[in-house]
Design an enzyme around this catalytic site. Structure first.
Site, PDB file in Angstrom:
ATOM      1  N   ALA A 155      -1.573  -0.447  -5.378  1.00  0.00           N
ATOM      2  CA  ALA A 155      -0.431  -0.675  -4.495  1.00  0.00           C
ATOM      3  C   ALA A 155      -0.173   0.463  -3.509  1.00  0.00           C
ATOM      4  O   ALA A 155       0.535   0.261  -2.519  1.00  0.00           O
ATOM      5  CB  ALA A 155       0.816  -0.951  -5.325  1.00  0.00           C
ATOM      6  N   GLY A 209      -2.580   1.970  -1.889  1.00  0.00           N
ATOM      7  CA  GLY A 209      -3.655   1.992  -0.909  1.00  0.00           C
ATOM      8  C   GLY A 209      -3.241   1.302   0.377  1.00  0.00           C
ATOM      9  O   GLY A 209      -2.118   0.837   0.531  1.00  0.00           O
ATOM     10  N   ILE A 268      -4.183  -1.589   1.822  1.00  0.00           N
ATOM     11  CA  ILE A 268      -3.822  -3.007   1.740  1.00  0.00           C
ATOM     12  C   ILE A 268      -2.502  -3.152   1.002  1.00  0.00           C
ATOM     13  O   ILE A 268      -1.623  -3.910   1.423  1.00  0.00           O
ATOM     14  CB  ILE A 268      -4.922  -3.832   1.047  1.00  0.00           C
ATOM     15  N   GLY A 269      -2.344  -2.399  -0.086  1.00  0.00           N
ATOM     16  CA  GLY A 269      -1.097  -2.426  -0.844  1.00  0.00           C
ATOM     17  C   GLY A 269       0.090  -2.116   0.050  1.00  0.00           C
ATOM     18  O   GLY A 269       1.094  -2.827   0.049  1.00  0.00           O
ATOM     19  N   ARG A 277     -17.332   1.721  -2.693  1.00  0.00           N
ATOM     20  CA  ARG A 277     -18.704   2.185  -2.762  1.00  0.00           C
ATOM     21  C   ARG A 277     -18.776   3.573  -2.155  1.00  0.00           C
ATOM     22  O   ARG A 277     -18.301   3.789  -1.041  1.00  0.00           O
ATOM     23  CB  ARG A 277     -19.600   1.243  -1.972  1.00  0.00           C
ATOM     24  N   ASN A 302     -16.680  -1.126 -11.063  1.00  0.00           N
ATOM     25  CA  ASN A 302     -15.587  -2.090 -10.934  1.00  0.00           C
ATOM     26  C   ASN A 302     -15.425  -2.937 -12.175  1.00  0.00           C
ATOM     27  O   ASN A 302     -14.313  -3.332 -12.522  1.00  0.00           O
ATOM     28  CB  ASN A 302     -15.811  -2.964  -9.699  1.00  0.00           C
ATOM     29  N   VAL A 320      -8.682  -9.374  -4.892  1.00  0.00           N
ATOM     30  CA  VAL A 320      -9.015  -8.955  -3.524  1.00  0.00           C
ATOM     31  C   VAL A 320     -10.046  -7.835  -3.542  1.00  0.00           C
ATOM     32  O   VAL A 320     -10.952  -7.787  -2.722  1.00  0.00           O
ATOM     33  CB  VAL A 320      -7.730  -8.504  -2.784  1.00  0.00           C
ATOM     34  N   ASP A 358     -11.966 -14.376   5.485  1.00  0.00           N
ATOM     35  CA  ASP A 358     -13.153 -14.958   6.107  1.00  0.00           C
ATOM     36  C   ASP A 358     -12.807 -16.265   6.803  1.00  0.00           C
ATOM     37  O   ASP A 358     -13.290 -16.561   7.902  1.00  0.00           O
ATOM     38  CB  ASP A 358     -14.220 -15.194   5.034  1.00  0.00           C
ATOM     39  N   HIS A 371     -17.913 -13.425  -0.837  1.00  0.00           N
ATOM     40  CA  HIS A 371     -17.184 -12.655   0.176  1.00  0.00           C
ATOM     41  C   HIS A 371     -18.064 -11.462   0.521  1.00  0.00           C
ATOM     42  O   HIS A 371     -17.838 -10.330   0.079  1.00  0.00           O
ATOM     43  CB  HIS A 371     -15.835 -12.225  -0.393  1.00  0.00           C
TER      44      HIS A 371
END
Lengths: 78, 249
Positions: B12, B14, B16-17, B92, B105, B129, B159, B187
């Site tokens: 959260a 990060g 995107i969070g 990565r 992961n 995600v 996408d 994805h």
């Protein structure tokens, strides 16, 4: 997520979902499919014709997913 | 107003969070009448940053944000969750082999799958995600045997939206004119945006597969596919930079 919860009223959304074998995608693999959402659930759009071009593209992506699955299976993750 | 829905977001703190927690708290996820109980999960090293995000959320005085909790333990973060957005993953690093990435992961998503299995609410919906999203979802799902597998999904919407945007741009129509787009597969660069079923203004883009005339449709398909190939669709998903506008050639 918003559409999954609220529904799409027949509209198509692409979702990565566990395959039920539709379109020859091995069962259990998580693959993108066109879906509709209603009543808090999604459904893979059925009955779509796939020509050779589409088939080869989907097969190639499925092959990659299968390889990823085999790797994590070897690692004991699943 | 109804009972709050408990929404858990991992990773959260990060990028995107940081982008989505404000949308969730403001009602964009579940609608303007639905209060939310927001649970944010981070790794211990990011808890300081997470506290900063929390302060900003509180500062907004969102009427729908009934509760906000911060966690570094998945068991606590997923306790009673109705909606889980699994954004956090191990990126990565330079020289990292694909198998190593999957393994790193896998460790995150086995733990989260088990935590969901043990603690989430019965109506839990999970969206993965964090990349590699499809396989991370597979791992979480397989470590949550008591949760019906159709509750586990991975994100393809980026996408899907990108395919619509690129197609609309190429055809010079509003994005709202495009329907029945589907993106199949992983994805990843092997994803397949399907133009054969896509509609523009309610009419088929490429014509039915049984009545497709030769070269005219082929060139239309080719140019549409070329448009998509030349777009950022084929690039590995990039999350940490804004999407620059680019013309399609």
């Amino acid at each position: 997520m918003s559409d999954w919860v609220a529904g799409t009223e027949g509209g198509w959304v692409s979702m990565g979902v566990p395959s039920d074998g539709s379109y020859g995608v091995p069962e259990g693999l998580i693959s993108g499919f066109p879906c509709t959402c209603s009543g808090g659930a999604y459904e893979i759009v059925q009955g779509l014709e796939l020509d050779d071009f589409s088939r080869s593209k989907i097969d190639a992506s499925v092959a990659e997913l299968t390889e990823e699955r085999d790797t994590v299976k070897e690692q004991g993750m699943i | 107003m109804s009972n709050p829905v408990r929404v858990t977001v991992t990773g959260a703190a990060g990028q995107i969070g940081y982008s989505i927690v404000f949308r969730i708290a403001s009602g964009q996820l579940l609608g303007p009448e639905q209060p939310v109980d927001l649970r944010l999960l981070e790794i211990p090293q990011a808890m300081g940053a997470l506290e900063g995000v929390a302060m900003e959320l509180i500062d907004c005085a969102f009427p729908l944000l009934e509760n906000l909790d911060l966690h570094d333990s998945p068991d606590d973060a997923f306790d009673g969750s109705n909606v889980a957005l699994l954004v956090g993953s191990r990126p990565r690093t330079k020289g990292m082999e694909r198998a190593e990435l999957l393994s790193a992961n896998g460790q995150i998503f086995t733990v989260q799958g088990k935590a969901l299995n043990g603690h989430a609410a019965e109506d839990i919906k999970v969206l993965v995600v964090g990349n590699p999203a499809n396989t991370n979802c597979l791992i979480a799902m397989n470590n949550a045997q008591d949760i019906p597998r159709e509750r586990f999904t991975s994100m393809m919407r980026l996408d899907h939206n990108r395919a619509i945007a690129q197609l609309a741009n190429k055809l010079e129509v509003p994005v709202t004119e495009i329907s029945e787009m589907g993106v199949w597969g992983n994805h990843s660069p092997t994803m397949y945006p399907d133009l054969f079923h896509a509609k523009v203004g309610g009419g088929s883009l490429l014509g039915s597969s049984t009545t497709r005339p030769g070269s005219r449709m082929t060139s239309s398909r080719t140019s549409a596919n070329a448009a998509l190939r030349s777009s950022r669709r084929g690039a590995p998903p990039r999350r940490h930079r804004p999407q620059a506008r680019r013309s399609i050639t």
